[in-house]
Design a protein around this motif. Structure first.
Motif, PDB file in Angstrom:
ATOM      1  N   ARG A  74     -57.485  65.102 -29.159  1.00  0.00           N
ATOM      2  CA  ARG A  74     -57.514  66.284 -28.278  1.00  0.00           C
ATOM      3  C   ARG A  74     -58.729  66.243 -27.359  1.00  0.00           C
ATOM      4  O   ARG A  74     -58.639  66.589 -26.182  1.00  0.00           O
ATOM      5  CB  ARG A  74     -57.483  67.562 -29.101  1.00  0.00           C
ATOM      6  CG  ARG A  74     -56.099  67.844 -29.634  1.00  0.00           C
ATOM      7  CD  ARG A  74     -55.995  69.190 -30.306  1.00  0.00           C
ATOM      8  NE  ARG A  74     -54.607  69.419 -30.687  1.00  0.00           N
ATOM      9  CZ  ARG A  74     -54.233  70.011 -31.804  1.00  0.00           C
ATOM     10  NH1 ARG A  74     -55.139  70.473 -32.648  1.00  0.00           N
ATOM     11  NH2 ARG A  74     -52.955  70.168 -32.082  1.00  0.00           N
ATOM     12  N   SER A  78     -58.578  65.917 -23.251  1.00  0.00           N
ATOM     13  CA  SER A  78     -59.051  67.074 -22.493  1.00  0.00           C
ATOM     14  C   SER A  78     -59.281  66.682 -21.033  1.00  0.00           C
ATOM     15  O   SER A  78     -59.285  67.526 -20.157  1.00  0.00           O
ATOM     16  CB  SER A  78     -60.319  67.658 -23.119  1.00  0.00           C
ATOM     17  OG  SER A  78     -61.397  66.754 -23.019  1.00  0.00           O
ATOM     18  N   ASN A  80     -57.256  65.137 -18.338  1.00  0.00           N
ATOM     19  CA  ASN A  80     -55.834  64.839 -18.193  1.00  0.00           C
ATOM     20  C   ASN A  80     -55.561  63.518 -17.496  1.00  0.00           C
ATOM     21  O   ASN A  80     -54.427  63.046 -17.478  1.00  0.00           O
ATOM     22  CB  ASN A  80     -55.087  65.993 -17.519  1.00  0.00           C
ATOM     23  CG  ASN A  80     -55.425  66.154 -16.054  1.00  0.00           C
ATOM     24  OD1 ASN A  80     -56.238  65.429 -15.496  1.00  0.00           O
ATOM     25  ND2 ASN A  80     -54.806  67.133 -15.425  1.00  0.00           N
ATOM     26  N   ASN A 113     -48.773  69.368 -24.631  1.00  0.00           N
ATOM     27  CA  ASN A 113     -49.552  68.818 -23.525  1.00  0.00           C
ATOM     28  C   ASN A 113     -49.446  67.301 -23.395  1.00  0.00           C
ATOM     29  O   ASN A 113     -49.733  66.755 -22.340  1.00  0.00           O
ATOM     30  CB  ASN A 113     -51.029  69.200 -23.652  1.00  0.00           C
ATOM     31  CG  ASN A 113     -51.265  70.639 -23.281  1.00  0.00           C
ATOM     32  OD1 ASN A 113     -50.685  71.149 -22.332  1.00  0.00           O
ATOM     33  ND2 ASN A 113     -52.124  71.308 -24.027  1.00  0.00           N
ATOM     34  N   HIS A 135     -51.108  62.717 -20.859  1.00  0.00           N
ATOM     35  CA  HIS A 135     -51.144  64.162 -20.649  1.00  0.00           C
ATOM     36  C   HIS A 135     -50.051  64.545 -19.661  1.00  0.00           C
ATOM     37  O   HIS A 135     -49.827  63.850 -18.662  1.00  0.00           O
ATOM     38  CB  HIS A 135     -52.522  64.576 -20.117  1.00  0.00           C
ATOM     39  CG  HIS A 135     -52.774  66.037 -20.200  1.00  0.00           C
ATOM     40  ND1 HIS A 135     -52.214  66.938 -19.322  1.00  0.00           N
ATOM     41  CD2 HIS A 135     -53.527  66.763 -21.071  1.00  0.00           C
ATOM     42  CE1 HIS A 135     -52.621  68.151 -19.633  1.00  0.00           C
ATOM     43  NE2 HIS A 135     -53.415  68.080 -20.704  1.00  0.00           N
ATOM     44  N   ARG A 136     -49.361  65.631 -19.923  1.00  0.00           N
ATOM     45  CA  ARG A 136     -48.249  66.041 -19.054  1.00  0.00           C
ATOM     46  C   ARG A 136     -48.706  66.320 -17.627  1.00  0.00           C
ATOM     47  O   ARG A 136     -47.907  66.265 -16.695  1.00  0.00           O
ATOM     48  CB  ARG A 136     -47.512  67.241 -19.627  1.00  0.00           C
ATOM     49  CG  ARG A 136     -48.314  68.510 -19.548  1.00  0.00           C
ATOM     50  CD  ARG A 136     -47.522  69.715 -19.986  1.00  0.00           C
ATOM     51  NE  ARG A 136     -48.358  70.894 -19.781  1.00  0.00           N
ATOM     52  CZ  ARG A 136     -48.223  72.004 -20.416  1.00  0.00           C
ATOM     53  NH1 ARG A 136     -47.280  72.128 -21.320  1.00  0.00           N
ATOM     54  NH2 ARG A 136     -49.026  73.008 -20.184  1.00  0.00           N
ATOM     55  N   ASP A 137     -49.990  66.620 -17.427  1.00  0.00           N
ATOM     56  CA  ASP A 137     -50.523  66.890 -16.095  1.00  0.00           C
ATOM     57  C   ASP A 137     -51.256  65.697 -15.490  1.00  0.00           C
ATOM     58  O   ASP A 137     -51.976  65.848 -14.508  1.00  0.00           O
ATOM     59  CB  ASP A 137     -51.473  68.090 -16.147  1.00  0.00           C
ATOM     60  CG  ASP A 137     -50.766  69.374 -16.548  1.00  0.00           C
ATOM     61  OD1 ASP A 137     -49.568  69.522 -16.212  1.00  0.00           O
ATOM     62  OD2 ASP A 137     -51.402  70.218 -17.205  1.00  0.00           O
TER      63      ASP A 137
END
Length: 157
Positions: A74, A78, A80, A113, A135-137
């Protein structure tokens, strides 16, 4: 009050993207991310992830190990732009167990995420299981996914 059994172990940052922690059974684990950018021009901010005990001794199932690894991941995601390629080590013949363990952890702890793309490559009498976590973004996700599958087609070279 939160039980210790629900918390990650205390993590020591040994160097940039290099960590260690000690379980309640005294087993020291090293977890680290290695730069994977040299494998494909699209792999900016792409790393592999490794976790290994300091000694190769049998150890009991310990949920806090998973919680500690999830905490590290995580932190890593963080940002992305970061992506991770997980290669299941084949040295001891437990690559399928590793694949299943990380898939289970992904299903259990992913908050939506992170996206996961799985592949495998057969080579020299064994199957290499690999996954891309992104990361999805991530603004470069399409290029990274395409590069990941190109790499798998070429047996990760």
């Amino acid at each position: 009050m939160t039980s210790d059994s629900l918390l990650p172990y205390e993590i020591t940052e040994e160097a940039d993207l290099t960590y260690s922690f000690t379980t309640r059974h005294g087993i020291v684990y090293h977890a680290y991310f290695l730069d994977y950018s040299g494998y494909h021009p699209a792999f900016t901010n792409v790393y592999t992830f490794n976790i290994e005990p300091e000694k190769d001794t049998p150890h009991p199932i310990d949920k806090r190990i998973a919680l500690t690894i999830i905490h590290l991941l995580r932190q890593f995601f963080s940002r992305n732009e970061n992506a991770m390629i997980m290669i299941c080590d084949t040295l001891d013949g437990k690559e399928l167990k590793r694949k299943m363990l990380f898939s289970r952890w992904f299903m259990q702890y992913n908050d939506g995420n992170i996206q996961k793309y799985d592949a495998s490559s057969a080579s020299d009498g064994y199957i290499l299981y690999v996954s891309l976590y992104i990361h999805r973004d991530n603004p470069h996700s399409r290029q990274l996914i395409s590069a990941f599958y190109d790499l798998v087609k070429n047996n990760l070279y």
